[in-house]
Design a protein around this motif. Structure first.
Motif, PDB file in Angstrom:
ATOM      1  N   GLN A 162      74.961 -25.202 -94.933  1.00  0.00           N
ATOM      2  CA  GLN A 162      76.187 -25.652 -94.285  1.00  0.00           C
ATOM      3  C   GLN A 162      77.146 -24.516 -93.960  1.00  0.00           C
ATOM      4  OE1 GLN A 162      76.870 -28.838 -93.125  1.00  0.00           O
ATOM      5  NE2 GLN A 162      78.436 -27.639 -92.095  1.00  0.00           N
ATOM      6  N   ASP A 163      77.327 -23.560 -94.865  1.00  0.00           N
ATOM      7  CA  ASP A 163      78.281 -22.492 -94.557  1.00  0.00           C
ATOM      8  C   ASP A 163      77.777 -21.605 -93.424  1.00  0.00           C
ATOM      9  OD1 ASP A 163      76.322 -21.427 -96.295  1.00  0.00           O
ATOM     10  OD2 ASP A 163      77.654 -19.788 -96.858  1.00  0.00           O
ATOM     11  N   LYS A 178      79.392 -22.289 -85.787  1.00  0.00           N
ATOM     12  CA  LYS A 178      80.346 -23.083 -85.004  1.00  0.00           C
ATOM     13  C   LYS A 178      81.686 -22.372 -84.827  1.00  0.00           C
ATOM     14  CE  LYS A 178      78.116 -27.450 -86.174  1.00  0.00           C
ATOM     15  NZ  LYS A 178      78.178 -28.717 -86.926  1.00  0.00           N
ATOM     16  N   GLU A 179      82.016 -21.461 -85.744  1.00  0.00           N
ATOM     17  CA  GLU A 179      83.234 -20.662 -85.593  1.00  0.00           C
ATOM     18  C   GLU A 179      83.124 -19.699 -84.413  1.00  0.00           C
ATOM     19  OE1 GLU A 179      83.890 -18.581 -89.216  1.00  0.00           O
ATOM     20  OE2 GLU A 179      84.123 -20.407 -90.416  1.00  0.00           O
ATOM     21  N   ASN A 180      81.903 -19.259 -84.126  1.00  0.00           N
ATOM     22  CA  ASN A 180      81.718 -18.177 -83.169  1.00  0.00           C
ATOM     23  C   ASN A 180      81.009 -18.574 -81.876  1.00  0.00           C
ATOM     24  OD1 ASN A 180      82.529 -15.497 -84.652  1.00  0.00           O
ATOM     25  ND2 ASN A 180      81.450 -16.746 -86.177  1.00  0.00           N
ATOM     26  N   PHE A 181      80.399 -19.764 -81.854  1.00  0.00           N
ATOM     27  CA  PHE A 181      79.617 -20.172 -80.698  1.00  0.00           C
ATOM     28  C   PHE A 181      79.909 -21.619 -80.330  1.00  0.00           C
ATOM     29  CE2 PHE A 181      77.057 -16.890 -82.813  1.00  0.00           C
ATOM     30  CZ  PHE A 181      76.757 -16.035 -81.757  1.00  0.00           C
ATOM     31  N   ASP A 182      79.659 -21.931 -79.086  1.00  0.00           N
ATOM     32  CA  ASP A 182      79.589 -23.321 -78.629  1.00  0.00           C
ATOM     33  C   ASP A 182      78.143 -23.747 -78.890  1.00  0.00           C
ATOM     34  OD1 ASP A 182      79.658 -25.748 -77.373  1.00  0.00           O
ATOM     35  OD2 ASP A 182      79.883 -24.932 -75.347  1.00  0.00           O
ATOM     36  N   VAL A 183      77.922 -24.504 -79.952  1.00  0.00           N
ATOM     37  CA  VAL A 183      76.577 -24.738 -80.465  1.00  0.00           C
ATOM     38  C   VAL A 183      75.983 -26.034 -79.905  1.00  0.00           C
ATOM     39  CG1 VAL A 183      75.146 -25.015 -82.530  1.00  0.00           C
ATOM     40  CG2 VAL A 183      77.149 -23.508 -82.588  1.00  0.00           C
ATOM     41  N   ILE A 184      74.819 -25.905 -79.295  1.00  0.00           N
ATOM     42  CA  ILE A 184      74.004 -27.058 -78.910  1.00  0.00           C
ATOM     43  C   ILE A 184      73.005 -27.283 -80.033  1.00  0.00           C
ATOM     44  CG2 ILE A 184      72.353 -27.989 -77.249  1.00  0.00           C
ATOM     45  CD1 ILE A 184      73.554 -26.026 -75.196  1.00  0.00           C
ATOM     46  N   VAL A 185      72.978 -28.468 -80.588  1.00  0.00           N
ATOM     47  CA  VAL A 185      72.085 -28.779 -81.698  1.00  0.00           C
ATOM     48  C   VAL A 185      70.984 -29.718 -81.223  1.00  0.00           C
ATOM     49  CG1 VAL A 185      71.897 -29.731 -84.019  1.00  0.00           C
ATOM     50  CG2 VAL A 185      73.960 -28.461 -83.363  1.00  0.00           C
TER      51      VAL A 185
END
Length: 327
Positions: free
Chosen positions: A17-18, A24-31
């Motif tokens: 999780q961390d 998510k702090e640094n990227f626009d994340v597609i999961v």
């Protein structure tokens, strides 16, 4: 619209999780679950993509991602990435392969190597099954010899091989190694030999610690197994394709190999392998024989190692991206 660079992450990577929070702090994340869910529209402006084992990141996929700058894999080798195609397109491939200082702090593969050796030599699975069956007798489980009366041969004495060499010396074993890239033994009490043939002829236990390349694929073939000591043992925590499956089976069946313990199979990275694993020749053999132990590529699988390698790969991606933006 997010100003962060877009990144594809696959749930099958199981980041802690961390580390997900760091992404998510640094990227626009597609999961996505896995690469079978890749969508052409979403791929168009992806800047960073993770590459999970079991799915080949080829030129065709790269061409679907015109904005791609980085492919990241928290593995020590990248057989699942077309590195030549990435280089042609100016895409940086990030892995743990060259992260030697960091990798020296990651020890579980060497630890499992030793665990597999003891498991095979002492027939621990068989002894455990006998207790579950209501038997309490040591006599069926006498190991052939003490490890301190056996020789250990290491194919490759890089980061992992060096640790295993130290374990061998600590157990009182004469230790030999073959590695054309390491002239001076890095461990006191360890001796270099000049050829694979000499190594396997000297060794009661042979342990593999080398990368899979075109040169090492099927390196352990019938001709080489013929040079092994009669009744010796093979340990493989490297890559399955280094060992020719049919030749290994023949060596086990003939007694040239008294036993083997492996954490890898030759075609494990092929898509859909999980559905057919029981049909693999080595798995079928192990189902009816006690002289082959197989684990499902768990060598690096400790929770702390997962956490550290995930985080290190994310930080390396951020560092490389920062360099590109400066340039």
């Amino acid at each position: 619209m997010s100003s962060k660079p877009k990144l594809i992450y696959y749930r099958m990577l199981n980041f802690q999780q961390d580390n997900m929070d760091l992404l998510k702090e640094n990227f626009d994340v597609i999961v996505l679950d896995d690469p079978t869910q890749d969508d052409d529209i979403e791929l168009l402006d992806v800047v960073v993509s993770f590459a999970p084992l079991g799915f080949y990141f080829n030129a065709e996929k790269m061409d679907r991602m015109p904005a791609l700058r980085i492919i990241a894999s928290n593995t020590t080798s990248v057989p699942h990435i077309d590195e030549a195609a990435a280089k042609e397109r100016g895409i940086k491939v990030i892995s743990l392969r060259e992260e030697l200082a960091f990798l020296r702090t990651i020890t579980p593969t060497a630890e499992l190597t030793w665990g597999l050796m003891l498991t095979m030599m002492r027939n621990i699975p068989g002894a455990f099954r006998s207790v579950l069956d209501g038997q309490w007798s040591r006599w069926p489980f006498g190991a052939p010899r003490m490890l301190s009366r056996m020789t250990l041969g290491l194919v490759g004495i890089g980061r992992i091989g060096e640790i295993v060499a130290r374990y061998g010396v600590a157990f009182g074993m004469p230790v030999y190694y073959y590695d054309p890239y390491v002239e001076i033994p890095p461990v006191e009490g360890v001796s270099k030999v000049d050829s694979l043939e000499e190594l396997v002829s000297l060794s009661d236990v042979v342990s593999l610690h080398l990368h899979l390349t075109d040169e090492t694929r099927n390196l352990f073939n019938a001709a080489l197994f013929d040079k092994f000591r009669e009744g010796s043992y093979l340990i493989n925590t490297s890559r399955g394709a280094i060992v020719e499956t049919a030749a290994m089976l023949a060596a086990l069946e003939s007694g040239r190999l008294a036993g083997a313990a492996i954490d890898v199979l030759d075609d494990e990275f092929e898509q859909g392998f999980n559905k057919s694993v029981k049909e693999h020749p080595l798995v079928r053999y192990a189902a009816t024989h006690d002289n082959l132990v197989i684990t499902p590529h768990i060598a690096g699988s400790t929770v702390d190692a997962w956490h550290l390698t995930q985080k290190h790969t994310i930080k390396r991606a951020l560092e490389e991206l920062a360099k590109m933006e400066v340039a």
